[in-house]
Design an enzyme around this catalytic site. Sequence first.
Site, PDB file in Angstrom:
ATOM      1  N   GLY A   1      43.796 -36.823  -6.905  1.00  0.00           N
ATOM      2  CA  GLY A   1      42.971 -36.963  -8.106  1.00  0.00           C
ATOM      3  C   GLY A   1      43.416 -36.065  -9.246  1.00  0.00           C
ATOM      4  O   GLY A   1      44.072 -35.044  -9.033  1.00  0.00           O
TER       5      GLY A   1
ATOM      6  N   ASP B   1      37.741 -29.220  -6.202  1.00  0.00           N
ATOM      7  CA  ASP B   1      36.575 -28.856  -5.390  1.00  0.00           C
ATOM      8  C   ASP B   1      36.682 -27.454  -4.800  1.00  0.00           C
ATOM      9  O   ASP B   1      35.718 -26.961  -4.229  1.00  0.00           O
ATOM     10  CB  ASP B   1      36.389 -29.868  -4.259  1.00  0.00           C
TER      11      ASP B   1
ATOM     12  N   ARG C   1       9.988 -31.243 -18.092  1.00  0.00           N
ATOM     13  CA  ARG C   1      10.449 -32.174 -17.080  1.00  0.00           C
ATOM     14  C   ARG C   1      11.366 -31.477 -16.094  1.00  0.00           C
ATOM     15  O   ARG C   1      11.972 -30.465 -16.409  1.00  0.00           O
ATOM     16  CB  ARG C   1      11.361 -33.216 -17.729  1.00  0.00           C
TER      17      ARG C   1
ATOM     18  N   GLY D   1      31.683 -32.659  -5.556  1.00  0.00           N
ATOM     19  CA  GLY D   1      31.666 -31.905  -4.308  1.00  0.00           C
ATOM     20  C   GLY D   1      31.169 -32.771  -3.170  1.00  0.00           C
ATOM     21  O   GLY D   1      29.977 -32.798  -2.881  1.00  0.00           O
ATOM     22  N   ARG D   2      32.096 -33.478  -2.548  1.00  0.00           N
ATOM     23  CA  ARG D   2      31.697 -34.356  -1.445  1.00  0.00           C
ATOM     24  C   ARG D   2      31.424 -33.571  -0.175  1.00  0.00           C
ATOM     25  O   ARG D   2      30.455 -33.795   0.523  1.00  0.00           O
ATOM     26  CB  ARG D   2      32.818 -35.370  -1.160  1.00  0.00           C
TER      27      ARG D   2
ATOM     28  N   HIS E   1      33.385 -37.961 -14.221  1.00  0.00           N
ATOM     29  CA  HIS E   1      34.796 -37.682 -14.493  1.00  0.00           C
ATOM     30  C   HIS E   1      35.052 -36.644 -15.575  1.00  0.00           C
ATOM     31  O   HIS E   1      36.160 -36.138 -15.675  1.00  0.00           O
ATOM     32  CB  HIS E   1      35.519 -38.984 -14.846  1.00  0.00           C
ATOM     33  N   ILE E   2      34.041 -36.350 -16.421  1.00  0.00           N
ATOM     34  CA  ILE E   2      34.331 -35.351 -17.450  1.00  0.00           C
ATOM     35  C   ILE E   2      34.637 -33.986 -16.830  1.00  0.00           C
ATOM     36  O   ILE E   2      35.222 -33.136 -17.464  1.00  0.00           O
ATOM     37  CB  ILE E   2      33.205 -35.196 -18.505  1.00  0.00           C
TER      38      ILE E   2
END
Lengths: 342, 342, 342, 342
Positions: free
Chosen positions: B10, B128, B163, B171-172, B272-273
């Site tokens: 990536g 990550d 709110r 972060g998978r 993606h930013i």
Amino acid sequence: MRVGVLTGGGDCPGLNAVIRGIVRKGVQEYGYDFVGFRDGWRGPLEGDTIRLDIPAVRGILPRGGTILGSSRTNPLKQENGIRRIKENLAKLEIEALVAIGGEDTLGVAARLSDEYGVPCVGVPKTIDNDLSATDYTFGFDTAVGIATEAIDRLHTTAESHMRVLVCEVMGRHAGWIALHSGLAGGANVILIPEQRFDLDQVCAWITSRFKASYAPIVVIAEGAMPKDGDVVLKDQSLDSFGHVRLSGVGEWLAKEIEKRTGKEARTTVLGHIQRGGTPSAFDRWLATRFGLHAIDCVRDRDFGKMVALRGTDVVRVPIAEATAKLKTVDPKLYEEVGVFFG
Amino acid sequence: MRVGVLTGGGDCPGLNAVIRGIVRKGVQEYGYDFVGFRDGWRGPLEGDTIRLDIPAVRGILPRGGTILGSSRTNPLKQENGIRRIKENLAKLEIEALVAIGGEDTLGVAARLSDEYGVPCVGVPKTIDNDLSATDYTFGFDTAVGIATEAIDRLHTTAESHMRVLVCEVMGRHAGWIALHSGLAGGANVILIPEQRFDLDQVCAWITSRFKASYAPIVVIAEGAMPKDGDVVLKDQSLDSFGHVRLSGVGEWLAKEIEKRTGKEARTTVLGHIQRGGTPSAFDRWLATRFGLHAIDCVRDRDFGKMVALRGTDVVRVPIAEATAKLKTVDPKLYEEVGVFFG
Amino acid sequence: MRVGVLTGGGDCPGLNAVIRGIVRKGVQEYGYDFVGFRDGWRGPLEGDTIRLDIPAVRGILPRGGTILGSSRTNPLKQENGIRRIKENLAKLEIEALVAIGGEDTLGVAARLSDEYGVPCVGVPKTIDNDLSATDYTFGFDTAVGIATEAIDRLHTTAESHMRVLVCEVMGRHAGWIALHSGLAGGANVILIPEQRFDLDQVCAWITSRFKASYAPIVVIAEGAMPKDGDVVLKDQSLDSFGHVRLSGVGEWLAKEIEKRTGKEARTTVLGHIQRGGTPSAFDRWLATRFGLHAIDCVRDRDFGKMVALRGTDVVRVPIAEATAKLKTVDPKLYEEVGVFFG
Amino acid sequence: MRVGVLTGGGDCPGLNAVIRGIVRKGVQEYGYDFVGFRDGWRGPLEGDTIRLDIPAVRGILPRGGTILGSSRTNPLKQENGIRRIKENLAKLEIEALVAIGGEDTLGVAARLSDEYGVPCVGVPKTIDNDLSATDYTFGFDTAVGIATEAIDRLHTTAESHMRVLVCEVMGRHAGWIALHSGLAGGANVILIPEQRFDLDQVCAWITSRFKASYAPIVVIAEGAMPKDGDVVLKDQSLDSFGHVRLSGVGEWLAKEIEKRTGKEARTTVLGHIQRGGTPSAFDRWLATRFGLHAIDCVRDRDFGKMVALRGTDVVRVPIAEATAKLKTVDPKLYEEVGVFFG
């Protein structure tokens, strides 16, 4: 337990994050209460205090500066300084003192702790990153980021006009900001206080850069000096925080470059914008963790110690040891970066 | 010597800085020439190359992305993959290969080097920060900075409307981005993949925050999961780079919070930013140094090694070792940060 | 039709966006081809050209500077300047010229067009925003943004040390940058070239600010002057682009303030960082639209005209008229902003 | 005179700058005192007030959000709403009310002023820039800047992976944010609510962009719709502030593009980060001037009026007129920008 907190020396992004870390953990986990001292060592010296509780530290994490104020007052140089501090601490029933500051502020903390039995914990603070015993100090990353963004901007104006641009950054005794921002900003020459520079070499790099049809950027630390003879600085007076005032080494260099290479050269002195404003994410992380670990030192009654970063760990080291020696740029590291010069 | 360079996996800010570091030092100090391979391992597999010399790396330091392109092609899963790579390297007279990438890309490099005699050097890359053997990977600091700035902005809109704002970050498998940006952004709850969260506890923190008249910010890693039962994600497909597509855990959480606390909650998915654009000064410094040290490995014919950061030093470690285990958030560190929850 | 394009005068964020707008629309919609001239009027004078087509303008929108280079060469002051330009245009079969620049560059374009029959279209460029006939010029918003961010940072260091901070910004003849950034940055005193300042008044504002326990920020344009007598500037030479070199009015003021109020004062001179780097979104929008409308002027053979912003519309005005008079800050507007002084 | 101030509707950077401008000028120049109403029209309806004086507005200029809080309470829809407001104003001895808000908030102010004799002055606020009678509203420039920076970042990740990146920005009924940020960010397709888009055309642009070896960026307003048939949105509920929740048009479009072009496409929904955080320098300038002029309306007892920007002037217009019609993107302007599509 009641704990005093003070911040001394020059402004540095992240001071408020340290204070918040100390107070949040101290109150919530250990049930301590806190007294803020105003303006560094002047606070305990004169008993000048400020409320320091959970509401006082709300919303301060992203804010630059210090809610406690700062000064360079040195109690060791004041009449009866130590006695007055001890009396004020006793009066306020303060059992421990966290001092956040640089070489001078921590030097006082070390002596108070080691020689006079005032229970101190230190948190290192220097935007210049020149404190031994810690990989990084908070504030440094913010300063490098600001300087790098400025250098990014200077590139386009250098290219458009085919000029030399000299960018003077902070660093009286150590070239860390110059080295990091110069490398990150793609500078063609980086000059640091640790190594006197050869003006002929600098001009050779500049000329070779122009030959390749590019305009050179020179990043110079305010404390850098040429090899032969000192620069006659136009104003060498120190302010009350010990900062050199517009030192002129950048401007001096630009004029020398013009004389010797025949190319136009301009100077930008970044100055105080490097030490103000919101801290970077890195500095907020580091400063917060320093705060959390400093209050753990207090809980453990581990006085005379300073928190420090080693790799990704926060460790404890004797304050006296940490302030004994300035951390300067290793010649090997400077040489490593030298591949980008010219 | 001729050296090949490729970038796999990536997008990550700093890739171009690594490439520039390798080429500048390789050409200027060691007299090497370089061949760029297009799109990760697809390049050497298909012999798809791109010119890679000093002019090619001019001006790329501040640019995000990679001038070499990237892909997730795995030559070990291709018919005759290894043979084709060896043939192409021989044809191009390439004597060493620098592979810049994450777990997958480096895993291939390790096997090529250790089992098949292809001389590889690895440079670790993962936004990550979940690669063992290195304190930090480049790209991570940039991602944390972007996420922190976003969280800073969410605070004001949360306060104005009282709110809950849920911010889903990358972060998978590891919660580093969530942990660092959540702390730096002053989040009131941080949820990471390493520790399944208790929805009741989350709602209790939120309710207590409202009681203190403040609006809560929840930062959640895309891979975080609740304690009892998995979230039924609305779209779990992986893209060709292995990124989870809009996973929905943030949106799911916002709805649960609304149901249980009666407070309005909104979600922002940074997406993606976080992985694009100009690298931070820290990442430019780290990536450049990784490049400089990687070409030193080549010069020393120290193959099968990967460069890594330890404190402020760049060291070498066996690639195989480095990719063996994911670096996840230590429970103690998560607990340390927990003082700010609620 | 073949069209020439040149950029003259000082660097300004948005120049590349104008060029891109001209070329994209000219090629795609009108089928023109283009010739880029190097370094302002030096290009057509010496026939020094650069390729200017769709690929040449790819990716330049966010980049500061100008791909065409710039200079302050004035062909009216060169021997046979006009004849040489006409010959070079004829040789290159150029039927129209788009000149992007400030007062000087456009002044030449006006005379070439009105008096010598060279078909010119003008695009106004000045970071100082001091060109009549247009609400705003591109580059100004970027400069104001950079200055405002710097002032934001100076606040915290001023507060921490209870010092006066003087920030010197660009603006030799007009105070637009000082006025806008000073207001946006929450300055306590703003000094502009249009109104000579009263040093006693300035010191009174500063003293009153300290009495309210706040540290004052003074924003001063480089061209601002005190009421009685001129500041003896330490270096008044102009560079070849007409920029005043470190003029010292900021530093002079800081010293006067120290003398008169007894408070510490520091100066930051923002300098060239105000005019470099990526343009703001506002400037990219404005510059692009100026480019699109300039090429429409060419198509309409509406020469001797300059594009200008009025409200949200881009209109056309005679170049000669636009450059006749400097646009300075209206005393009423300065008074309006004065409510925030002190 | 005692003046009430309230802020209604969605969060918007610059609200605090307006409040500060009103109070600073009102107190210092006219000697008024102020009452802040909490949470929009809920404040005067329920008599819920907050202290609003000079100390209360210190330091709020750079802060996003609103110190007064906000809501979408509509007193015209409340039982005895108008009577209760009049009673509360009388009880608090308030002689004039400044209402800062969008279409809804100002619509109430218009009717209160014109029909019920409540002396109101309006300040227009909409991040979407879709209010007639003013060239720009504050908050818009900040939102465009944030979106542009995000698009800048998306470019590099699009290029590295040769993917389509769809960026969904705010704009339910008007495409101003999409148009400005799309142009400034160099998007290849911009889709706005004012013109239904042709999916085949969008795919043709994308394909042609890939043929030129570049990866396309699509910027789409949340309210944009395809030509044939409505998109079935996955969640169309409005929140209590009238914001559409994650509408899904961006995600829907990415999937359609994948299906039709065979290229990978990803979506980023910017969401709430567009409306939070510190205002841009432009917005601070505009918002402050709106505040200064609003209090002048009060002094002139020129009620039923709204301040508005025309060119560089702040003027007054009847509120009723200003809120009568939505300001949408002119088809001609959209066509002008269309030269960059594909």
